[in-house]
Design an enzyme around this catalytic site. Structure first.
Site, short mmCIF file in Angstrom:
data_model
loop_
_atom_site.label_atom_id
_atom_site.label_comp_id
_atom_site.label_asym_id
_atom_site.label_seq_id
_atom_site.Cartn_x
_atom_site.Cartn_y
_atom_site.Cartn_z
N GLU A 93 8.60 16.98 15.20
CA GLU A 93 9.02 16.87 13.79
C GLU A 93 8.19 17.83 12.95
O GLU A 93 6.97 17.71 12.91
CB GLU A 93 8.81 15.43 13.31
CG GLU A 93 9.30 15.20 11.90
CD GLU A 93 9.05 13.77 11.42
OE1 GLU A 93 7.97 13.22 11.67
OE2 GLU A 93 9.97 13.21 10.78
N GLU A 123 10.00 2.14 10.21
CA GLU A 123 10.90 3.27 9.91
C GLU A 123 10.09 4.53 10.16
O GLU A 123 9.22 4.87 9.35
CB GLU A 123 11.35 3.20 8.44
CG GLU A 123 12.19 1.99 8.09
CD GLU A 123 13.59 2.04 8.68
OE1 GLU A 123 14.04 3.13 9.10
OE2 GLU A 123 14.24 0.98 8.74
N CYS A 156 12.74 12.32 6.73
CA CYS A 156 12.72 11.76 8.09
C CYS A 156 14.02 12.04 8.82
O CYS A 156 14.04 12.26 10.02
CB CYS A 156 12.47 10.27 8.02
SG CYS A 156 13.60 9.42 6.91
N LYS A 177 0.84 -1.21 0.00
CA LYS A 177 0.00 0.00 0.00
C LYS A 177 0.87 1.26 0.00
O LYS A 177 1.52 1.56 1.00
CB LYS A 177 -0.91 0.05 1.23
CG LYS A 177 -1.89 1.23 1.16
CD LYS A 177 -2.35 1.71 2.50
CE LYS A 177 -1.93 3.10 2.87
NZ LYS A 177 -2.16 4.17 1.91
#
Ligand code: NAP
Length: 494
Positions: free
Chosen positions: A387, A253, A287, A178
């Protein structure tokens, strides 16, 4: 308008409900394509196809390593042929500058070639053992895990897909995949390539749709033996909870908030340039971005001025025109980033440049944010703790090495970090203290197929890329052979 379908059991099929969703160009707001908007039922059909392919027809699983390697090389060659198309799809769908999308496609092609190579390399261990049972030969073999579910984000649409698909396929698994519903087009094209290359039916299945429907169903299914996920830490936590039913193996991750520690003895211009890469590459939607920048007080002023001047000079525009920086991926992502910028201002950070959305002329319909630099940030500020995932650098001055290390580690994340200094002893000392999975010294962001990628703490579990990335998709079986098959003299009264 073109509708992108699911690929299940070797067939292109719409969502059973007939529903579709739109994917848009973030530079212009235009609809690029319609995509199948799949349900839990569509996902279960794909999982059943993968299960049948792995446990019944077994065609891909039983393909030997050399033939699998050849197939991966064939895929790499077809991607090479379609290089321009794949790069254009990522720029249109995601907004990134075309040269960056071209770099992603090259990396993705090399990733297939890399796993084509290492799947044919010797693997396993062997031991001569006894343990009181007589002489034995013990050795290990690697086997595929089974049905693997894979879920990816939008920031590197093709590359994140390939980091998962190449090793999982190399290992012989059957896959239900996906991609992010924000940017599914390049991955859809990759599945057309799988179809053209003749990967056996059911070994690779693509289900387009939302995380809540498709992603959750994959993670929670007891027919899925492993789920690997790249995305936010919050969704990663829900994947972990979903996976508990059959204790499926997981690979996560996740997000990051990585530090960049810049000492007074660095090459200042080099450090500024790497800080630009660490903050603004891919519009800051990385990231491993190292945008929490700790600068020694003696050079802090000079560094901040140089970084702000460079950020202010960046060109912003449609990714197809190859500006320094393109639009953010969506209106929602842009609003999230603008929200962080407002928090930075409200909490007292010094805004050196940027800090707003661009709306005039060519920018009117897109999601463009002016590259932003905050100075004099402190550890308690939201821009230092959370973040941002956008083009925002946050500078914090420090005095001593110990202070810098303590602030760098003062985070729930542990994905990456950077150290800039010409003193190699200090660089290694500080590198070892940073609790993160990827460290750069006098550089920032380079990534290699040969080197393991992954985080400590809430940045994830497991590693992608390298030989470790292959091993994540394999079970290890221990095999013990008694060298003398006769009785060993036990249970003499039995
Ligand atoms: P996200 O919102 O967590 O979404 C990632 C994927 O998960 C998408 O395909 C999403 O589907 C799906 N998803 C959403 N809810 C789900 C659920 N309940 N169950 C299963 N799947 C679900 O992340 P994103 O905004 O796409 O990506 C940005 C994040 O990814 C950042 O935090 C970044 O740090 C992280 N990231 C990490 C790495 C790394 O290597 N560590 C690399 C790249 C990105 P839909 O969005 O289609 O609904």
């Amino acid at each position: 308008m073109d509708t992108k379908l699911n690929y299940i059991n070797g067939q292109w099929v719409p969502a059973a409900s007939g529903k579709t969703a739109e994917t848009r160009n973030p530079a212009t707001g235009e609809v690029l394509a319609l995509t199948a908007d799949s349900s839990a039922e569509d996902t279960k059909t794909a999982i059943a196809a993968a299960k049948k392919s792995f446990y019944e027809t077994r065609e891909w699983r039983d393909t030997d390593g050399e033939a699998r390697s050849d197939k991966l090389l064939e895929i790499a060659a077809l991607m090479e042929r379609d290089k321009e198309l794949l790069a254009n799809l990522d720029t249109l769908d995601n907004g990134k500058p075309l040269r960056e999308a071209e770099g992603d496609v090259s990396d993705a092609i090399h990733c297939f070639k890399y796993y084509a190579g290492i799947i044919t390399a010797p693997s396993g261990h062997s031991y001569e053992v006894n343990g009181g049972f007589g002489p034995m030969h013990s050795y290990t073999i690697a086997e595929p895990i089974g049905v693997v579910g894979q879920i990816t984000p939008w920031n590197y649409p093709l590359l994140m897909s390939v980091w998962k698909l190449a090793p999982a396929l190399a290992a012989g698994n059957s896959i239900v995949f996906k991609p992010s519903s924000n940017c599914p087009l390049s991955t859809h094209r990759l599945f057309e390539i799988f179809d053209e290359a003749g990967i056996p039916a059911g070994a690779v299945n693509l289900v387009l749709g939302s995380g809540g429907a498709v992603g959750h169903t994959i993670a929670a299914s007891n027919d899925v033996d492993m789920v690997t996920f790249t995305g936010s830490t919050k969704v990663g936590q829900s994947i972990m909870a979903d996976a508990v039913g059959n204790l499926k193996k997981i690979g996560l991750e996740l997000g990051g908030k990585s530090p960049n520690i810049i000492f007074e003895d660095c090459d200042l211009d080099g450090a500024v340039e790497w800080a630009m890469v660490g903050t603004f590459f891919n519009q800051g939607q990385v990231c491993s971005a190292c945008a929490r920048i700790y600068v020694q007080d003696t050079i802090h002023e000079a560094f901040a001025q140089k970084l702000a001047a460079k950020a202010a000079a960046m060109t912003v525009g449609n990714g197809l025109d190859n500006p320094d920086i393109g639009p953010l991926v969506s209106e929602a992502q842009m609003n999230k980033v603008l929200g962080y910028i407002e928090k930075g201002k409200a909490e007292g950070a010094t805004l050196l440049t940027g800090g707003y959305r661009l709306t005039d002329g060519e920018y009117a319909k897109g999601f463009f944010v002016k590259p932003t630099v905050f100075d004099n940030c402190t550890q308690g500020m939201t821009v230092i703790r959370e973040e941002i995932f956008g083009p925002v650098a946050c500078i914090v001055p420090f005095h001593t090495e110990e202070e810098a290390i303590a602030m760098a580690n003062d985070t729930e994340y542990g994905l990456a970090g950077t150290v800039c200094t010409k003193d190699i002893g200090k660089a290694i000392r500080v590198m070892k203290e940073i609790r993160a999975g990827i460290l750069w010294i006098n550089c920032c962001q380079p990534t290699f197929n040969q080197a393991p990628w992954g985080g400590y703490k809430m940045s994830g579990i497991g590693r992608e890329l390298s030989v470790h990335g292959l091993e994540e998709y394999q079970e290890t079986k221990q095999v013990n052979i008694a060298l003398d098959p006769g009785p060993i003299g036990w249970y003499v009264n039995g």
